[in-house]
Design a protein around this motif. Sequence first.
Motif, PDB file in Angstrom:
ATOM      1  N   GLN A   1       0.820  -1.209   0.000  1.00  0.00           N
ATOM      2  CA  GLN A   1       0.000   0.000   0.000  1.00  0.00           C
ATOM      3  C   GLN A   1       0.855   1.261   0.000  1.00  0.00           C
ATOM      4  O   GLN A   1       0.440   2.316  -0.480  1.00  0.00           O
ATOM      5  CB  GLN A   1      -0.929   0.005   1.222  1.00  0.00           C
ATOM      6  CG  GLN A   1      -2.081  -0.966   1.141  1.00  0.00           C
ATOM      7  CD  GLN A   1      -3.048  -0.617   0.025  1.00  0.00           C
ATOM      8  OE1 GLN A   1      -3.095  -1.273  -1.018  1.00  0.00           O
ATOM      9  NE2 GLN A   1      -3.839   0.422   0.239  1.00  0.00           N
ATOM     10  N   GLY A   2       2.058   1.146   0.553  1.00  0.00           N
ATOM     11  CA  GLY A   2       2.971   2.286   0.584  1.00  0.00           C
ATOM     12  C   GLY A   2       3.423   2.746  -0.782  1.00  0.00           C
ATOM     13  O   GLY A   2       3.970   3.844  -0.930  1.00  0.00           O
ATOM     14  N   LYS A   3       3.201   1.915  -1.819  1.00  0.00           N
ATOM     15  CA  LYS A   3       3.565   2.296  -3.181  1.00  0.00           C
ATOM     16  C   LYS A   3       2.563   3.271  -3.802  1.00  0.00           C
ATOM     17  O   LYS A   3       2.830   3.860  -4.851  1.00  0.00           O
ATOM     18  CB  LYS A   3       3.668   1.042  -4.059  1.00  0.00           C
ATOM     19  CG  LYS A   3       4.754   0.062  -3.636  1.00  0.00           C
ATOM     20  CD  LYS A   3       4.745  -1.176  -4.510  1.00  0.00           C
ATOM     21  CE  LYS A   3       5.839  -2.162  -4.118  1.00  0.00           C
ATOM     22  NZ  LYS A   3       7.177  -1.639  -4.375  1.00  0.00           N
ATOM     23  N   THR A   4       1.402   3.436  -3.154  1.00  0.00           N
ATOM     24  CA  THR A   4       0.369   4.314  -3.689  1.00  0.00           C
ATOM     25  C   THR A   4       0.727   5.774  -3.426  1.00  0.00           C
ATOM     26  O   THR A   4       1.008   6.158  -2.288  1.00  0.00           O
ATOM     27  CB  THR A   4      -0.992   3.999  -3.048  1.00  0.00           C
ATOM     28  OG1 THR A   4      -1.307   2.624  -3.267  1.00  0.00           O
ATOM     29  CG2 THR A   4      -2.081   4.871  -3.639  1.00  0.00           C
ATOM     30  N   VAL A   5       0.710   6.585  -4.463  1.00  0.00           N
ATOM     31  CA  VAL A   5       0.991   8.012  -4.292  1.00  0.00           C
ATOM     32  C   VAL A   5      -0.123   8.623  -3.441  1.00  0.00           C
ATOM     33  O   VAL A   5      -1.304   8.474  -3.760  1.00  0.00           O
ATOM     34  CB  VAL A   5       1.067   8.735  -5.642  1.00  0.00           C
ATOM     35  CG1 VAL A   5       1.378  10.217  -5.439  1.00  0.00           C
ATOM     36  CG2 VAL A   5       2.125   8.094  -6.534  1.00  0.00           C
ATOM     37  N   PRO A   6       0.206   9.271  -2.328  1.00  0.00           N
ATOM     38  CA  PRO A   6      -0.835   9.820  -1.454  1.00  0.00           C
ATOM     39  C   PRO A   6      -1.622  10.936  -2.136  1.00  0.00           C
ATOM     40  O   PRO A   6      -1.119  11.618  -3.026  1.00  0.00           O
ATOM     41  CB  PRO A   6      -0.039  10.351  -0.258  1.00  0.00           C
ATOM     42  CG  PRO A   6       1.326  10.614  -0.794  1.00  0.00           C
ATOM     43  CD  PRO A   6       1.564   9.560  -1.832  1.00  0.00           C
ATOM     44  N   ALA A   7      -2.855  11.090  -1.691  1.00  0.00           N
ATOM     45  CA  ALA A   7      -3.747  12.102  -2.275  1.00  0.00           C
ATOM     46  C   ALA A   7      -3.463  13.471  -1.674  1.00  0.00           C
ATOM     47  O   ALA A   7      -4.310  14.087  -1.019  1.00  0.00           O
ATOM     48  CB  ALA A   7      -5.202  11.703  -2.057  1.00  0.00           C
ATOM     49  N   VAL A   8      -2.239  13.934  -1.851  1.00  0.00           N
ATOM     50  CA  VAL A   8      -1.826  15.252  -1.371  1.00  0.00           C
ATOM     51  C   VAL A   8      -1.057  15.934  -2.497  1.00  0.00           C
ATOM     52  O   VAL A   8      -0.737  15.321  -3.521  1.00  0.00           O
ATOM     53  CB  VAL A   8      -0.938  15.150  -0.110  1.00  0.00           C
ATOM     54  CG1 VAL A   8      -1.694  14.497   1.034  1.00  0.00           C
ATOM     55  CG2 VAL A   8       0.351  14.382  -0.403  1.00  0.00           C
ATOM     56  N   GLU A   9      -0.737  17.191  -2.287  1.00  0.00           N
ATOM     57  CA  GLU A   9       0.030  17.925  -3.287  1.00  0.00           C
ATOM     58  C   GLU A   9       1.405  17.284  -3.469  1.00  0.00           C
ATOM     59  O   GLU A   9       2.054  16.868  -2.498  1.00  0.00           O
ATOM     60  CB  GLU A   9       0.183  19.382  -2.846  1.00  0.00           C
ATOM     61  CG  GLU A   9       0.842  20.267  -3.885  1.00  0.00           C
ATOM     62  CD  GLU A   9       0.916  21.713  -3.437  1.00  0.00           C
ATOM     63  OE1 GLU A   9       1.515  22.522  -4.171  1.00  0.00           O
ATOM     64  OE2 GLU A   9       0.389  22.035  -2.344  1.00  0.00           O
ATOM     65  N   THR A  10       1.849  17.194  -4.708  1.00  0.00           N
ATOM     66  CA  THR A  10       3.100  16.508  -5.033  1.00  0.00           C
ATOM     67  C   THR A  10       4.113  17.477  -5.635  1.00  0.00           C
ATOM     68  O   THR A  10       3.753  18.354  -6.424  1.00  0.00           O
ATOM     69  CB  THR A  10       2.838  15.359  -6.024  1.00  0.00           C
ATOM     70  OG1 THR A  10       1.933  14.422  -5.451  1.00  0.00           O
ATOM     71  CG2 THR A  10       4.133  14.633  -6.373  1.00  0.00           C
ATOM     72  N   ALA A  11       5.361  17.294  -5.250  1.00  0.00           N
ATOM     73  CA  ALA A  11       6.469  18.063  -5.824  1.00  0.00           C
ATOM     74  C   ALA A  11       7.338  17.113  -6.633  1.00  0.00           C
ATOM     75  O   ALA A  11       7.813  16.099  -6.108  1.00  0.00           O
ATOM     76  CB  ALA A  11       7.284  18.725  -4.715  1.00  0.00           C
ATOM     77  N   ASP A  12       7.557  17.428  -7.903  1.00  0.00           N
ATOM     78  CA  ASP A  12       8.405  16.593  -8.750  1.00  0.00           C
ATOM     79  C   ASP A  12       9.757  17.272  -8.921  1.00  0.00           C
ATOM     80  O   ASP A  12       9.835  18.465  -9.229  1.00  0.00           O
ATOM     81  CB  ASP A  12       7.750  16.370 -10.113  1.00  0.00           C
ATOM     82  CG  ASP A  12       8.513  15.363 -10.955  1.00  0.00           C
ATOM     83  OD1 ASP A  12       8.817  14.271 -10.438  1.00  0.00           O
ATOM     84  OD2 ASP A  12       8.826  15.668 -12.124  1.00  0.00           O
ATOM     85  N   ILE A  13      10.820  16.505  -8.710  1.00  0.00           N
ATOM     86  CA  ILE A  13      12.172  17.058  -8.780  1.00  0.00           C
ATOM     87  C   ILE A  13      13.060  16.174  -9.643  1.00  0.00           C
ATOM     88  O   ILE A  13      12.696  15.044  -9.993  1.00  0.00           O
ATOM     89  CB  ILE A  13      12.802  17.177  -7.368  1.00  0.00           C
ATOM     90  CG1 ILE A  13      12.896  15.783  -6.712  1.00  0.00           C
ATOM     91  CG2 ILE A  13      12.019  18.146  -6.496  1.00  0.00           C
ATOM     92  CD1 ILE A  13      13.687  15.756  -5.423  1.00  0.00           C
TER      93      ILE A  13
END
Length: 322
Positions: free
Chosen positions: A114-126
């Motif tokens: 389940q930890g592989k799921t991207v959380p439903a929060v704002e994401t920063a891509d770097i």
Amino acid sequence: MPWMVIFTQIALPVLLLIWLALFPAAGLFSLGLQALSVGAVLSGIGLAALWTMPPYWVPYLYYGVFAVIVAWHLFRSRFSGEGFWRASAGPTTLVLVALGFGCVGGYMAYMAYQGKTVPAVETADIAPPFGPGTYLVAHGGSTNMVNIHLHTLNRSIERFIPWRGQSRAMDIFRISSLGLHKDGWLPSDPARYLTFGTPVLSPCDGAIAKVVDGIEDMKVPDMNRDNMAGNYVAIDCGRFFVIVAHLRQGSIPVQPGDRVETGNPLGEMGNSGNSSEPHLHIHAQRGLPEEAPFGGKPLALTIDGVFPVRNDRIRVKGTVPQ
């Protein structure tokens, strides 16, 4: 702790595989429970444990041996003619005990997956905050099973509030092509870790917002709890801030106000602050509070569009720095 690693990642899997290979239950149902339990424990340990020593490929070795053992039992039809449940009291008890371990292993595997799921929060891509080489994610993901940083999201514990910004952080090691990251089992000299001294690069275009340097690198496994973050750099990437921490003392070439481009050097991976061994801590947050620089709004972090989780390898092509 070393003895826990030896037990959970070496002794327990090997003993379970030997038990399944040499002492299979007699009946189809009981053998199935035995194999299911062993497989669940191997999956749980493989997904939830941190594989640095032993290296990341060891769980796949266990999975392969497990598959061969199960196939061998099926090939020999060990349960043929033995009935649906044929096992003496001793083996039956062991199967039931293993089933209990299997439930725990199954839960660990589920939570780690389940930890592989991207959380439903704002994401920063770097961009990758390091140069060519292979890197292993030690802590990362969206569940507590694979990311220890998430416990600081608990607002009811006052001491976590100044550190809330790092709640979705990643800890990263540099590893060799064989998956090793240190010279020896638990050397105290941080220089014997491949991570130590590895260049840290800016993951974005922006401006240097804050720099802390001059904090001593600790011997392993000593930790400096008076300066939790150790030496660090905060970069204003525009929409968010990125902080890289536990840097090597005296390695930071930038100052607040400097402009940086993606790939510019920020310092070197070290072992300063609350660090049990050399690694890179990196996280993204909204805001950079003056009184609590790590207390901004935590953001999920992706690297080149990928959400890295525990035991993922990040490979950056090019000439590997020595």
